[in-house]
Enzyme design. Structure first.
Site, short mmCIF file in Angstrom:
data_model
loop_
_atom_site.label_atom_id
_atom_site.label_comp_id
_atom_site.label_asym_id
_atom_site.label_seq_id
_atom_site.Cartn_x
_atom_site.Cartn_y
_atom_site.Cartn_z
N SER A 104 0.82 -1.21 0.00
CA SER A 104 0.00 0.00 0.00
C SER A 104 0.86 1.26 0.00
O SER A 104 2.00 1.28 0.48
CB SER A 104 -0.93 0.03 1.21
N1 SAH Z 1 -1.51 -4.82 3.70
C1 SAH Z 1 -0.78 -5.11 2.47
C2 SAH Z 1 -1.56 -4.63 1.27
C3 SAH Z 1 -1.82 -5.76 0.41
S1 SAH Z 1 -2.87 -5.49 -1.00
C4 SAH Z 1 0.61 -4.53 2.46
O1 SAH Z 1 0.93 -3.69 3.31
O2 SAH Z 1 1.40 -4.92 1.62
C5 SAH Z 1 -4.30 -6.38 -0.50
C6 SAH Z 1 -4.10 -7.83 -0.16
O3 SAH Z 1 -5.38 -8.34 0.21
C7 SAH Z 1 -3.58 -8.70 -1.30
O4 SAH Z 1 -2.44 -9.38 -0.86
C8 SAH Z 1 -4.75 -9.65 -1.55
O5 SAH Z 1 -4.34 -10.95 -1.94
C9 SAH Z 1 -5.45 -9.68 -0.19
N2 SAH Z 1 -6.85 -10.10 -0.23
C10 SAH Z 1 -7.77 -9.86 -1.21
N3 SAH Z 1 -8.96 -10.41 -0.89
C11 SAH Z 1 -8.81 -10.99 0.33
C12 SAH Z 1 -9.70 -11.71 1.19
N4 SAH Z 1 -10.96 -11.98 0.86
N5 SAH Z 1 -9.20 -12.15 2.37
C13 SAH Z 1 -7.92 -11.92 2.73
N6 SAH Z 1 -7.04 -11.24 1.95
C14 SAH Z 1 -7.47 -10.78 0.77
#
Ligand code: SAH
Length: 228
Positions: A71
């Site tokens: 993010s």
């Molecule tokens: N917090 C992370 C941001 C990741 S982007 C960071 O700091 O890097 C969002 C993430 O949410 C992705 O890795 C994606 O695979 C995950 N995601 C999407 N749908 C999801 C769900 N239903 N349950 C859990 N994770 C999910």
């Protein structure tokens, strides 16, 4: 994430770039110094692919294969600030991804539980966080279900764009706790979300506030037949 030992070194140059970035976040309105301090202690470049490491201290989000995104630093700061919790609070993160937000939450002194829907990301990020010394509990599973076994949570932070507020997450909030969730909204535009804060003020009473427009990767819906 970084795969080479060289990039797991936090040099004076990295520290300097990080301070500059944190200065920008203050100018953008981040006021909670505990958040700034936690982000100062987490080297963001550790969580970036080696090919992108030079961009680690730009105020940008990056997509790095397999739907993985780290993010935007402002987004991480703002969501962490909106939780508004003291050290020791229990927090659930939905979307472990690169592990960066999870590391920042851990650096805030929270007890962190984090769920990732994509097995390849879970398999790589979980040992990586451990190797760096961040003691978060990571799970492979469906964020829509939350983690009832460890509820209630003082804060729940969703780091992917959700089409609606999952009922199960509201039920896993402690009284006084907050859910911070980016919600798809036609007013925000295609692929954008409105940052929404839902506070459980009493057992059956919730209040809602919004905090501007952000852009996240979508919160994936479980495919039928999947039980995790
Ligand atoms: N917090 C992370 C941001 C990741 S982007 C960071 O700091 O890097 C969002 C993430 O949410 C992705 O890795 C994606 O695979 C995950 N995601 C999407 N749908 C999801 C769900 N239903 N349950 C859990 N994770 C999910």
């Amino acid at each position: 994430m970084s795969t080479s030992a060289a990039n797991l070194t936090d040099t004076y140059r990295h520290k300097g770039l990080r301070r500059e970035l944190l200065g920008k976040l203050r100018e953008m309105g981040i006021a909670d110094e505990r958040v700034i301090d936690a982000m100062d202690r987490v080297p963001r470049h550790y969580f970036m692919d080696d090919a992108f490491v030079h961009f680690a201290y730009d105020n940008k989000a990056f997509r790095i294969g397999a739907g993985q995104t780290i993010s935007h630093p402002y987004t991480v700061a703002r969501q962490t600030e909106l939780l508004d919790l003291p050290a020791g609070a229990k927090v659930l993160e939905i979307g472990t991804g690169s592990g960066y937000q999870c590391a920042v939450l851990t650096a805030m002194g929270f007890k962190v539980h984090s769920i990732e829907r994509q097995k390849p990301l879970y398999d790589v990020t979980t040992p990586f966080l451990k190797k760096l010394g961040y003691r978060a509990h990571c799970y492979y599973g469906d964020g829509y279900k939350g983690k009832p076994a460890f509820a209630p949570f003082d804060g729940i932070l969703v780091t992917c764009g959700a089409p609606f507020i999952p009922e199960s997450l509201l039920g896993q909030l402690a009284i006084g706790g907050r859910l911070i969730i980016p919600l798809d909204d036609p007013s925000a535009g295609e692929g954008k979300q409105v940052m929404t804060e839902v506070r459980r003020v009493e057992e059956d009473t919730f209040t809602k506030q919004t905090h501007g427009t952000f852009a996240f990767v979508p919160m994936l819906v479980a495919r039928s037949g999947q039980t995790a």
